[in-house]
Design a protein around this motif. Structure first.
Motif, PDB file in Angstrom:
ATOM      1  N   TYR A 323       0.808  -1.224   0.000  1.00  0.00           N
ATOM      2  CA  TYR A 323       0.000   0.000   0.000  1.00  0.00           C
ATOM      3  C   TYR A 323       0.838   1.270   0.000  1.00  0.00           C
ATOM      4  O   TYR A 323       0.391   2.297  -0.504  1.00  0.00           O
ATOM      5  CB  TYR A 323      -1.035   0.009   1.121  1.00  0.00           C
ATOM      6  N   LYS A 324       2.047   1.225   0.548  1.00  0.00           N
ATOM      7  CA  LYS A 324       2.870   2.434   0.502  1.00  0.00           C
ATOM      8  C   LYS A 324       3.326   2.720  -0.919  1.00  0.00           C
ATOM      9  O   LYS A 324       3.313   3.878  -1.370  1.00  0.00           O
ATOM     10  CB  LYS A 324       4.074   2.275   1.427  1.00  0.00           C
ATOM     11  N   SER A 325       3.724   1.686  -1.647  1.00  0.00           N
ATOM     12  CA  SER A 325       4.095   1.899  -3.044  1.00  0.00           C
ATOM     13  C   SER A 325       2.893   2.349  -3.858  1.00  0.00           C
ATOM     14  O   SER A 325       3.015   3.204  -4.745  1.00  0.00           O
ATOM     15  CB  SER A 325       4.676   0.615  -3.633  1.00  0.00           C
ATOM     16  N   LEU A 326       1.714   1.802  -3.560  1.00  0.00           N
ATOM     17  CA  LEU A 326       0.505   2.208  -4.265  1.00  0.00           C
ATOM     18  C   LEU A 326       0.222   3.692  -4.051  1.00  0.00           C
ATOM     19  O   LEU A 326      -0.131   4.414  -4.994  1.00  0.00           O
ATOM     20  CB  LEU A 326      -0.681   1.365  -3.787  1.00  0.00           C
ATOM     21  N   VAL A 358      -9.540   6.238  -7.455  1.00  0.00           N
ATOM     22  CA  VAL A 358      -9.978   4.950  -6.906  1.00  0.00           C
ATOM     23  C   VAL A 358      -8.800   4.204  -6.281  1.00  0.00           C
ATOM     24  O   VAL A 358      -8.905   3.671  -5.163  1.00  0.00           O
ATOM     25  CB  VAL A 358     -10.652   4.096  -7.997  1.00  0.00           C
ATOM     26  N   VAL A 359      -7.663   4.170  -6.976  1.00  0.00           N
ATOM     27  CA  VAL A 359      -6.525   3.441  -6.402  1.00  0.00           C
ATOM     28  C   VAL A 359      -5.982   4.174  -5.178  1.00  0.00           C
ATOM     29  O   VAL A 359      -5.474   3.551  -4.231  1.00  0.00           O
ATOM     30  CB  VAL A 359      -5.416   3.209  -7.446  1.00  0.00           C
ATOM     31  N   VAL A 442      -1.641  -0.246 -14.883  1.00  0.00           N
ATOM     32  CA  VAL A 442      -1.346  -1.659 -14.629  1.00  0.00           C
ATOM     33  C   VAL A 442      -0.561  -1.812 -13.338  1.00  0.00           C
ATOM     34  O   VAL A 442      -0.872  -2.665 -12.491  1.00  0.00           O
ATOM     35  CB  VAL A 442      -0.566  -2.271 -15.816  1.00  0.00           C
ATOM     36  N   GLY A 443       0.471  -0.999 -13.166  1.00  0.00           N
ATOM     37  CA  GLY A 443       1.267  -1.074 -11.945  1.00  0.00           C
ATOM     38  C   GLY A 443       0.432  -0.813 -10.705  1.00  0.00           C
ATOM     39  O   GLY A 443       0.547  -1.528  -9.696  1.00  0.00           O
ATOM     40  N   MET A 444      -0.426   0.204 -10.759  1.00  0.00           N
ATOM     41  CA  MET A 444      -1.249   0.538  -9.601  1.00  0.00           C
ATOM     42  C   MET A 444      -2.304  -0.530  -9.334  1.00  0.00           C
ATOM     43  O   MET A 444      -2.573  -0.865  -8.172  1.00  0.00           O
ATOM     44  CB  MET A 444      -1.914   1.905  -9.806  1.00  0.00           C
ATOM     45  N   VAL A 445      -2.890  -1.081 -10.372  1.00  0.00           N
ATOM     46  CA  VAL A 445      -3.920  -2.103 -10.193  1.00  0.00           C
ATOM     47  C   VAL A 445      -3.330  -3.374  -9.584  1.00  0.00           C
ATOM     48  O   VAL A 445      -3.971  -4.024  -8.742  1.00  0.00           O
ATOM     49  CB  VAL A 445      -4.616  -2.402 -11.534  1.00  0.00           C
ATOM     50  N   ALA A 448      -2.939  -2.485  -5.918  1.00  0.00           N
ATOM     51  CA  ALA A 448      -4.254  -2.310  -5.291  1.00  0.00           C
ATOM     52  C   ALA A 448      -4.979  -3.651  -5.168  1.00  0.00           C
ATOM     53  O   ALA A 448      -5.625  -3.929  -4.139  1.00  0.00           O
ATOM     54  CB  ALA A 448      -5.093  -1.325  -6.102  1.00  0.00           C
ATOM     55  N   GLY A 449      -4.877  -4.474  -6.195  1.00  0.00           N
ATOM     56  CA  GLY A 449      -5.530  -5.781  -6.134  1.00  0.00           C
ATOM     57  C   GLY A 449      -4.976  -6.637  -5.006  1.00  0.00           C
ATOM     58  O   GLY A 449      -5.735  -7.336  -4.313  1.00  0.00           O
TER      59      GLY A 449
END
Length: 599
Positions: A323-326, A358-359, A442-445, A448-449
């Motif tokens: 979550y920190k990277s997100l 959203v992310v 893509v990276g964020m999803v 987040a996923g």
């Protein structure tokens, strides 16, 4: 399965990641980043497969007279390999989508390679080598951006060079105290039962603590991470501090209440100063320190609570990487698209950047421990562990440590209400940027996923951790979605929401009047360094002048002894040639000069 596992254990993943860094520079941009993503994905896949029975010491050999293990696989290194490999892959895709220069990705991959080398190090010689290499490669990643990042990079390098030197000193002191008999593979070096020299214990705690962001040793964090390219910040936000927490556990596997309470104060300190920030990446950097506090509290509580607290600390480390990277990715997209780095100049962006919004919500919900997200699971485990400690009891029959962690949680929720409010809602939308690029998305999803997955299917998270059988057994009460946990979470969220809007104006006033230690530390270090250089230079000049004066006096005495003796009030007749008195005087002067120069 045996043959593939045997092949995997013969390939240290950091070697492939290092070669991928060269490929990024040598190949076209798309092909180079594809190789980079495959190399980091290999790190992830390898760790997953090795969990089926590939544990043990691999690539053990002799180096410089020491027994070294270049690839040590156990429960702890594997969980780090899983999350580091996964996140590094997402970060490479994000870097490609953020149009990061190839040098950024190349330096980032060398940084990842040194991080993985530290994780899998099976002895202290190997660990310190990769630890220092991690400092060098991350400094290069900061410097690459130029501008303000250069001076911040110098300060960053000084901090981490100092920390590595202190850690090396701890190993040396321990080796000397044990008459040079430190086993190279003694990874639990500073265990209390190993008869460690007290000075070595203190040195190890400080040396590792610099990378952990200990209070008053943390100023490199908010100073450095907002400076480089937004893609570089994603890599930086994850690896140094989380690897330091991992090494802290390796050094102190039995924990200690000193570490637990230090973690509690870090949670409060980091959250408080995050509330005062208007630079989004600086705000997130303070929360790295705060979240490290929960990890260290979990590790420290091992001495009082046992393995459950350790699992909570490692679960929080694992989740924090995600979550920190997100959050750095989401904020990075906003900075990348708008060019603005003050949240007061943003606002209303949820309308034009819905994917990023959203992310961001997913990341914010995860770090603030909203039920349904991964942070709720791990932070709840650490809080449960702290609730078992009744030292310095305050309100509700709860001890000081628990209240520190709760207060840090409230401050965290207030911080991310503030960040989301100013960036996505505050005022009218004066900026109309595009949303995230496809590869940024893509990276964020991916990140987040994972945050949602491990929040819902939390047993999958625990199965990655050490001591899995113990935690999931009936012997340990582990029900994260119990009524008491949900009630506690709701109370924290309400307190954070009310606290932000009640204190919004006072916090704005305080932001301009509450400096952190860097306001004093950086100028003091600058002038101390300059004064030290001046002092050493002047001292050397004075010694040089004194030496030359003495040498000149000696030469005059030896060549004109009658004149020298006359000045001294001695009327002596010296005959032609070299008499005994002249010879004696010359030898005495020469011996005196020689002794002075040697001294």
């Amino acid at each position: 399965m045996t043959a593939p596992v045997g092949l995997l254990t013969s390939i240290p993943p950091y070697v492939l990641v290092a070669f991928a860094a060269l490929a990024v520079l040598a190949l076209p941009r798309r092909a180079g980043h594809a190789v980079a993503a495959l190399a980091t994905a290999f790190t992830f896949v390898q760790a997953v497969l090795l969990g089926d029975g590939g544990t043990g010491a691999h690539l053990a050999t002799q180096f410089l007279g020491f027994e070294v293990v270049f690839f040590n696989v156990d429960q702890f290194s594997l969980l780090m390999g899983v999350v580091v490999g996964f996140l590094a892959t997402a970060a490479v895709l994000y870097a490609y989508g953020s149009e990061a220069p190839t040098w950024v990705t190349a330096f980032a991959l060398t940084y990842v390679a040194s991080t993985v080398g530290t994780i899998y190090a099976g002895d202290w010689l190997t660990l310190i080598f990769f630890w220092e290499l991690m400092a060098v490669t991350s400094t290069l990643l900061v410097w690459q951006h130029g501008g303000k990042a250069v001076r911040a990079g110098y300060r960053y390098a000084l901090f981490h060079g100092t920390g590595g030197t202190i850690l090396l000193a701890a190993v040396v002191v321990h080796g000397v105290s044990m008459l040079g008999s430190v086993p190279a593979g003694e990874i639990f070096l500073f265990s209390a039962t190993a008869g460690i020299h007290p000075a070595a214990t203190v040195l190890a705690a400080v040396g590792i603590g610099i990378n952990c962001g200990f209070i008053f040793l943390h100023s490199w964090l908010p100073d450095t991470y907002p400076r480089p390219h937004v893609a570089a910040s994603v890599f930086l936000s994850v690896f140094t501090t989380k690897t330091a927490a991992y090494v802290m556990y390796r050094a102190f596997p039995e924990g200690g209440m000193w570490l637990a309470y230090l973690g509690g104060f870090m949670a409060v300190y980091g959250a408080f100063f995050a509330l005062l920030q208007y630079d989004p990446r600086r705000l997130l950097s303070y929360h790295i320190q705060a979240q490290l506090g929960y990890m260290l509290a979990g590790f420290g509580l091992a001495t009082a609570v046992g393995e459950f607290a350790v699992v909570g600390g490692f679960a929080h480390l694992f989740n924090n990487v995600l979550y920190k990277s997100l959050l750095f990715m989401a904020v990075g997209v906003v900075v990348y698209r708008t060019g603005v780095e003050d949240i007061r100049e943003m606002g209303g962006l949820w309308r034009v950047m819905p994917v990023t919004f959203v992310v961001y919500l997913v990341g914010a919900a995860s770090i603030t421990a909203v039920p349904g997200f991964n942070g709720f699971i791990s932070k709840g485990m650490v809080l449960d562990s702290a609730h078992e400690v009744h030292e310095y009891v305050l309100l509700l029959d709860s001890g000081l440590l628990w209240w520190l962690l709760v207060l840090g949680g409230v401050g965290t929720f207030m911080s991310f209400i503030k960040l989301g409010y100013y960036v996505f809602f505050h005022g009218s939308a004066t900026l109309t940027p595009d949303d995230a690029t496809p590869f940024q998305t893509v990276g964020m999803v991916l990140a987040a996923g994972a945050c949602v997955f491990f929040g819902v299917f939390y047993t999958q998270l625990i199965e990655v951790m050490p001591f899995t059988d113990l935690i999931l057994s009936d012997e340990v009460y582990f029900k994260p979605y119990s009524q008491s946990h949900l009630t506690e979470s709701a109370a924290l969220l309400v307190a954070g929401f009310v606290g932000f809007f009640a204190l919004k104006r006072p916090l704005g006033w305080l932001a301009h009047r509450m400096p952190d230690v860097d306001r004093v530390l950086f100028p003091a270090a600058f002038y101390l360094g300059r004064g030290s250089v001046w002092g050493v230079t002047e001292l050397w000049a004075a010694v040089d002048r004194a030496t030359m004066a003495l040498a000149g006096a000696t030469m005059r005495t030896a060549t004109r002894p009658r004149e020298t003796l006359a000045r001294a009030g001695i009327d002596t007749e010296i005959r032609a040639g070299i008499g005994r008195s002249v010879l004696f005087l010359t030898l005495a002067a020469g011996i005196a000069l020689f002794a002075f120069l040697l001294g």
